[in-house]
Design a protein around this motif. Structure first.
Motif, short mmCIF file in Angstrom:
data_model
loop_
_atom_site.label_atom_id
_atom_site.label_comp_id
_atom_site.label_asym_id
_atom_site.label_seq_id
_atom_site.Cartn_x
_atom_site.Cartn_y
_atom_site.Cartn_z
N ASN A 1 41.44 143.27 147.24
CA ASN A 1 41.48 142.38 148.39
C ASN A 1 40.06 141.94 148.71
O ASN A 1 39.16 142.77 148.80
CB ASN A 1 42.08 143.08 149.60
CG ASN A 1 43.55 143.38 149.41
OD1 ASN A 1 44.26 142.61 148.78
ND2 ASN A 1 44.00 144.49 149.95
N THR A 2 39.87 140.67 148.86
CA THR A 2 38.53 140.16 149.10
C THR A 2 38.46 139.52 150.48
O THR A 2 39.36 138.81 150.90
CB THR A 2 38.12 139.12 148.04
OG1 THR A 2 39.05 138.04 148.09
CG2 THR A 2 38.13 139.74 146.66
N PRO B 1 37.78 147.01 145.02
CA PRO B 1 38.85 146.46 145.85
C PRO B 1 39.41 145.19 145.24
O PRO B 1 38.67 144.41 144.63
CB PRO B 1 38.14 146.15 147.18
CG PRO B 1 36.91 147.00 147.18
CD PRO B 1 36.50 147.11 145.74
N ASP C 1 42.49 150.01 150.10
CA ASP C 1 42.73 148.89 149.19
C ASP C 1 43.44 149.41 147.94
O ASP C 1 43.05 150.42 147.37
CB ASP C 1 41.38 148.27 148.81
CG ASP C 1 41.53 146.99 148.02
OD1 ASP C 1 41.93 147.08 146.84
OD2 ASP C 1 41.26 145.92 148.56
N TYR D 1 47.59 146.36 151.98
CA TYR D 1 46.85 147.62 151.92
C TYR D 1 47.84 148.77 151.96
O TYR D 1 48.88 148.68 152.62
CB TYR D 1 45.89 147.73 153.11
CG TYR D 1 44.72 146.77 153.05
CD1 TYR D 1 43.50 147.17 152.52
CD2 TYR D 1 44.85 145.47 153.52
CE1 TYR D 1 42.43 146.29 152.46
CE2 TYR D 1 43.78 144.58 153.46
CZ TYR D 1 42.58 145.00 152.92
OH TYR D 1 41.54 144.12 152.86
N ALA E 1 34.16 144.78 152.00
CA ALA E 1 35.23 145.76 152.23
C ALA E 1 34.86 146.56 153.47
O ALA E 1 33.80 146.35 154.07
CB ALA E 1 35.39 146.66 151.01
N GLN F 1 46.71 140.08 153.23
CA GLN F 1 46.56 140.89 152.02
C GLN F 1 47.20 142.26 152.25
O GLN F 1 47.30 142.73 153.37
CB GLN F 1 45.08 141.04 151.66
CG GLN F 1 44.43 139.70 151.36
CD GLN F 1 42.91 139.78 151.28
OE1 GLN F 1 42.30 140.72 151.77
NE2 GLN F 1 42.30 138.79 150.67
#
Length: 198
Positions: free
Chosen positions: A68-69, A66, A54, A38, A153, A36
């Protein structure tokens, strides 16, 4: 300012280390972590740290989340000694919890109540669930049976001291500040213990 061990994709092959490759997209420096993206906020070379955030978080908007998980189980496996970055050494998890009914717990921060108090009066939760933040490492037993962990997160251990995490406002500020990636492991690859820099 990007220098060793970091490199950009378009750099000559001899520049930097391939494990520390960064990208530049829309004038933003990007690092890929857990597959992912960042945003790289800063690289602190003298401390071997990189601060990332994020892309979905906006400090001025408490309803931002966020994008992104991470599954909660992935947090337990994230600190792989083969990885380029150490995450657990410098950060603490924050869990996003949803419950069908209100929960009274000293561990839970009611994010929806915080947002209603800091945004326009017509702000409402997108679902009928109640949303909470849970800071730190907890056993799953602290959750009500009907609650679910939606995502996880990271926040840095060093953001404003632990008192910063006792309110939803403090947690959101910490999330928007980002978290730290420790990359000094590249200089310790010859250490037999694997923890020579701790």
């Amino acid at each position: 300012n990007i220098s060793y061990p970091f490199r950009l994709k378009e750099d000559p092959i001899h520049c930097g280390d391939p494990s520390y490759e960064l990208a530049c997209e829309n004038n933003r420096t990007i690092v890929n972590l857990f597959l992912q993206k960042y945003y790289v906020q800063e690289i602190i070379y003298e401390k071997y740290l990189m601060r990332v955030v994020d892309p979905g978080l906006d400090e001025a908007n408490c309803s931002s989340f966020p994008i992104n998980t991470l599954e909660y189980d992935e947090l337990q496996m994230a600190d792989n000694p083969q990885d380029a970055y150490d995450i657990f050494y410098t950060n603490i998890p924050v869990l996003f919890i949803s419950c069908p009914a209100p929960v009274r717990s000293p561990f839970f921060s009611d994010i929806m109540a915080f947002c209603r108090n800091h945004m326009s009066s017509n702000f409402s939760s997108p679902t009928n669930n109640h949303s909470y933040l849970l800071f730190g490492n907890h056993e799953v037993s602290v959750l009500n049976d009907s609650c679910a962990v939606n995502m996880a997160a990271w926040i840095t251990k060093d953001f404003g001291g632990r008192k910063a995490y006792t309110s939803p406002a403090g947690l959101y500020d910490a999330l928007a500040y980002g978290f730290l990636l420790d990359w000094r492991g590249i200089y310790c690859q010859q250490c037999s213990s694997g923890s020579c820099y701790r």
